[in-house]
Design an enzyme around this catalytic site. Structure first.
Site, short mmCIF file in Angstrom:
data_model
loop_
_atom_site.label_atom_id
_atom_site.label_comp_id
_atom_site.label_asym_id
_atom_site.label_seq_id
_atom_site.Cartn_x
_atom_site.Cartn_y
_atom_site.Cartn_z
N GLU A 123 0.82 -1.21 0.00
CA GLU A 123 0.00 0.00 0.00
C GLU A 123 0.86 1.27 0.00
OE1 GLU A 123 -2.68 -0.46 3.34
OE2 GLU A 123 -4.02 -1.73 2.15
N GLU A 268 -5.95 -8.29 0.25
CA GLU A 268 -6.42 -8.31 1.63
C GLU A 268 -7.92 -8.02 1.65
OE1 GLU A 268 -4.28 -5.59 4.13
OE2 GLU A 268 -2.32 -6.15 3.32
#
Length: 485
Positions: A123, A268
């Site tokens: 991220e 995720e």
């Protein structure tokens, strides 16, 4: 990832169903993180994964202890490269080549690790990072891909970048308006073109829970898969849950970039069990039951009605994770820190009321707890010690709406003291607090609030020195974790 008593499924009273490998949902794996004071032995974790017929894992680094435990298991592995290595890998191709040699090629042997993906960063374009990794992520990706190719690995594995869904957005919350965020758009366009040209997948992390957490007006049922909430029509497609809408927003963003067929991996997706009023085992069970049913049916999303590749987040609670995103960050595990399942979950997607197989062979520290010494404590002066215990321990279960939010003052302090004591491996010096605490053999748990006992672990990375000073932990106070005494 602390546990709690009454909320945990009593494994001993639930009939465990023996499931065959063929009955399990294909295309899903789990995230295995280790930001914990006492990580489970990787050999125990691998055995637990096998017994639950979980055959894919996503890692956040290339820790040798973990990688060696996975060797010979046959499990598909996504190996992670932490963000703090991106600059080094971007600046010098030689560094990328060395990293691949040490962390990938080393395990490409008979009975080695079945590495399928290399995740470059995690991220990295979060707006909270203020562009810190914007200039290094893509060069690091190119260097890693080149190093993998030169080492002859790209026939069996691919590089990718796990991005938060925040990198794209929609002006009206409809998927068809999806496009990449303006401040990262050009970089994202360059990256997805490179992905396309080299047949690499796009990896995205999608969190319906965060949609609920960040917006008090968000319709609760829209975070789940039951179809009980509102339906949003968009270009002839109907969306009855935020996961589908989020995923297809990315599909539209890719389409606008001229890319129609790129493979998408959900890196995720999950639901936490503590640290917020919506973070409960009951809601986590509901979320995962709906998700696994969807995966079992291979229905995909309205724009991509096909099998999804998904990694659940996460496998285990991690009691040392940063709580800046929210106190729930330490409670994403399907299993507690010790490998005990928190709720019922049928990995076949058939919705049966069964629990995952718990970790076996876990050793615990002594059955003892650190609690308030009522004979010596001065409630007018204990505040700094409570701050200290929470800052270096884990008090996230004490928040409003959480498992241990109904304790009285003495119990609150005892909970904080015990969490610090356990994290410090039950070192007797960690149960002093200037004479305010004592060690007891009596279980200190209160109702559904479990005062945990830590496990025996080979890691001592999070031990700290014992210096008790008077200071203010501003972040914890702002979050409401520390109550004025």
């Amino acid at each position: 990832m602390a546990g709690r008593a009454a909320m945990l499924v009593n494994v001993g009273t639930v009939l465990m169903t023996v499931l065959t490998l063929a009955s399990f949902v294909e295309g899903f794996g789990v995230n295995w993180g280790n930001i914990a004071s006492h990580p489970l032995n990787p050999d125990i974790v691998v055995r637990m994964l096998k017994e639950n017929k979980i055959n894919k894992v996503k890692l956040f680094d290339a820790d040798s202890w973990t990688m060696n435990a996975l060797a010979g298991s046959g499990m598909e592995v996504m190996v992670g490269i932490p963000n703090n290595l991106l600059e080094t890998l971007a600046d010098d191709y030689g560094n990328a080549k060395d990293w691949v040699k040490e962390n990938i090629t080393t395990y490409m042997r008979k009975d080695g690790v079945n590495i399928k993906y290399v995740a470059v960063g995690n991220e990295p374009f979060l707006s909270a990072y203020n562009g810190s990794y914007l200039k290094t992520t893509f060069p690091a990706l190119k260097n890693i891909h080149r190093a993998l190719k030169e080492a002859g690995h790209t026939d069996v594995m691919k590089a990718t970048i796990p991005q938060n869904a925040e990198v794209y957005q929609s002006a009206n919350d409809k998927p068809s308006e999806g496009d990449f965020r303006s401040d990262v758009k050009q970089t994202m366009l360059d990256i997805v073109k490179f992905f396309h040209d080299n047949d690499l997948p796009f990896t995205v992390n999608i969190y319906p829970f965060l949609s609920l957490y960040l917006n008090k007006h968000f319709p609760v049922e829209y975070a789940f898969f039951d179809g009980n909430g509102q339906t949003i029509p968009d270009n002839g497609k109907n969306y009855d849950n935020v996961f589908d809408a989020n995923y297809d927003t990315l599909v539209y963003a890719l389409n606008k970039a001229g890319i129609k067929d790129m493979k998408i991996i959900v890196g995720e997706v999950g639901w936490p069990t503590d640290g917020h009023k919506y973070a409960t085992p009951k809601l986590a069970e509901k979320f995962y039951a709906g998700l696994m049913k969807r995966l079992a049916k291979d229905v995909g999303t309205p724009l991509r009605p096909e099998k999804l590749e998904v990694y659940l987040f996460g496998l285990l609670d991690e009691d040392m994770k940063s709580i800046l995103p929210g106190p729930f960050e330490r409670h994403w595990g399907i299993f507690r820190y010790d490998g005990t399942p928190k709720f019922m979950l049928d990995f076949t997607g058939q919705g049966r009321k069964i629990v995952p197989v718990a970790a076996k062979g876990v050793q615990y520290l002594d059955k003892q707890w650190c609690v308030v010494n009522k004979d010596t404590i001065n409630l007018d002066e204990v505040g700094p010690d409570l701050d200290y215990a929470c800052y270096h321990g884990d008090c996230t279960s004490m928040l409003y709406g959480s498992t241990c939010s109904n304790l009285d003052k003495i119990q609150n302090i005892s909970y904080a003291f015990n969490m610090f004591f356990q994290i410090q491996g039950q070192d007797v010096r960690a149960c002093d607090f200037r004479g305010s605490a004592m060690i007891t053999k009596n279980n200190a748990s209160v109702g559904s609030c479990l005062f945990p006992i830590q496990i025996v672990s080979g890691s001592n990375d999070f031990r700290i020195s014992f210096v008790f000073g008077r200071f203010v932990v501003a972040g914890l106070i702002l979050l409401g974790l520390v109550t004025a005494i």
